[in-house]
Design an enzyme around this catalytic site. Sequence first.
Site, PDB file in Angstrom:
ATOM      1  CD  GLN A  58      -3.337  -1.337   2.122  1.00  0.00           C
ATOM      2  OE1 GLN A  58      -2.821  -0.062   3.333  1.00  0.00           O
ATOM      3  NE2 GLN A  58      -3.858  -2.047   2.350  1.00  0.00           N
ATOM      4  CG  HIS A 206      -8.354  -9.755   6.441  1.00  0.00           C
ATOM      5  ND1 HIS A 206      -9.719  -8.597   6.212  1.00  0.00           N
ATOM      6  CD2 HIS A 206      -7.942  -9.274   6.032  1.00  0.00           C
ATOM      7  CE1 HIS A 206      -9.623  -8.065   6.039  1.00  0.00           C
ATOM      8  NE2 HIS A 206      -8.311  -8.011   5.217  1.00  0.00           N
ATOM      9  NE  ARG A 209     -14.387  -6.479   7.858  1.00  0.00           N
ATOM     10  CZ  ARG A 209     -13.711  -5.635   7.644  1.00  0.00           C
ATOM     11  NH1 ARG A 209     -13.401  -5.747   5.855  1.00  0.00           N
ATOM     12  NH2 ARG A 209     -13.286  -5.325   7.998  1.00  0.00           N
ATOM     13  CD  GLU A 234      -9.860  -0.445   9.680  1.00  0.00           C
ATOM     14  OE1 GLU A 234      -9.821  -1.067   9.148  1.00  0.00           O
ATOM     15  OE2 GLU A 234      -8.838   0.461   9.217  1.00  0.00           O
ATOM     16  CG  HIS A 268      -7.571  -0.715  12.990  1.00  0.00           C
ATOM     17  ND1 HIS A 268      -6.437   0.180  12.523  1.00  0.00           N
ATOM     18  CD2 HIS A 268      -7.830  -1.875  11.419  1.00  0.00           C
ATOM     19  CE1 HIS A 268      -5.717  -0.301  11.356  1.00  0.00           C
ATOM     20  NE2 HIS A 268      -6.805  -1.421  10.876  1.00  0.00           N
ATOM     21  CG  ASP A 319      -3.052  -0.395   8.385  1.00  0.00           C
ATOM     22  OD1 ASP A 319      -3.038  -0.956   7.561  1.00  0.00           O
ATOM     23  OD2 ASP A 319      -4.133   0.561   8.177  1.00  0.00           O
TER      24      ASP A 319
HETATM   25 ZN   LIG Z   1      -4.345  -3.582   7.870  1.00  0.00          ZN
END
Ligand SMILES: [Zn+2]
Length: 452
Positions: A58, A206, A209, A234, A268, A319
């Site tokens: 990211q 993960h 969800r 989160e 989070h 993150d």
């Molecule tokens: Zn993350």
Amino acid sequence: MTVLWAEQALLANGWAQDVAITLHGDRIASITPDAPPQGQRVGILLPAPTNLHSHAFQRAMAGLTERRGPDPRDSFWTWRQLMYRFLDRLTPDDVQAIAAFVQMEMAQAGYAAVAEFHYLHHAADGLPHANLAEMAERVAAAADQTGLGLTLLPVLYEFGGCDGRPLGAGQNRFGNTPDRFARLMDGAAAALRGLPADTVLGVAPHSLRAVSVDSLAFMAQLRPDAPIHMHLAEQMAEVDEVLAHRGARPVEWLLDNAQVDARWCLIHCTQMLPHETKGLAMSGAVAGLCPITESSLGDGIFDGVAYTAQGGRWGIGSDSNIRISLAEELRTLDYSQRLRDRSRAALATADKSTGRVLLEGATQGGAQAAGRDAGMIAVGKLADLVALNSAGPDMAGHRGDTALDAYIFAGDDRMVSDLWSAGRHLVTGGRHFAADAITAAYLATITKLRAQ
Ligand SMILES: [Zn+2]
């Protein structure tokens, strides 16, 4: 044997002056305060934290997500759509170049190690690579190049939501069944075999969800003594979804349905009610806070004041890697508490300043979360060390906790002069030993990606 000498050092039992420290292999072998100058001299020597939550790829999106989309309100969820579109372009070579650059930046910012929450497993078409663990190998290759300590957390991602719906188009590169994930873990273990002894392999379901109840239990027993990390609580929409499908809020549900203890790190937890904050603090797990990313994504504010008052453990992650800065993460965490509560220095204690509480909390929690025998400067611990320059206008003359406060609130990562990860001397004079080659490879990658 390496000999360091620091004007000041923050040891496990507090500050000491004129400290000689010997390193033997990856560990601290001896500590002698009030010693004459010798060996390599540094200014202020601190235990170096582990960055406990990163999605390396990211980093290459930084700057790409600040325009308004067609939705009336830009949010985490619209950001996520952009992220999915971006990662569709990434090849294994790209991922390796980005991961190396990110790890280099982390070392230069004062982190000794990273826990990489690794979910980009498959090729751009969503099909597995011939080698199921190809992407894990690329992250490992980056760590081999940079020397940064690595806790690799391969991620199980099964579903597109709590109702068990299939993965969406942007999520196919993440998906595995538990069976295939177990094989991926074997490949990841093989990928780490050539790395130093401080390397750790953990697991990461993960989020609530994205994995079923059964798969969460499967993940917890896959490597019973290794770190287990998960995104949790989160976003408000996530709380609502878990509440609707599992009859409890995410933190409530997890504390009631899993053996949450010191091997867990929950990322989070920006959406908690007071009883959840207390329950998480009592569990011994680490709350993985990512204050810059949580600010960027509008996640909300973690209740650090109540959580730490109840003995909760926490650490810092970068993150989304939109900006990699240890000093800024710590400052952002503290400022978020001040802005919410209209207070100052709320995390400081009677005998420790804000900066001291922040650095020690992040360092001890980060080591626990990463399964690293580090977190303090003490004989026998891994030599995860960061040195700050003691000269310069913001630092000159500061002693003890005040030096940390100056670093976090007035200074930044440019104060970092040296970094050791498990005794490996990665940064000298603020610069990683392989900065030229790593930066050139990243520039080639990012130039190609931005032209696409
Ligand atoms: Zn993350």
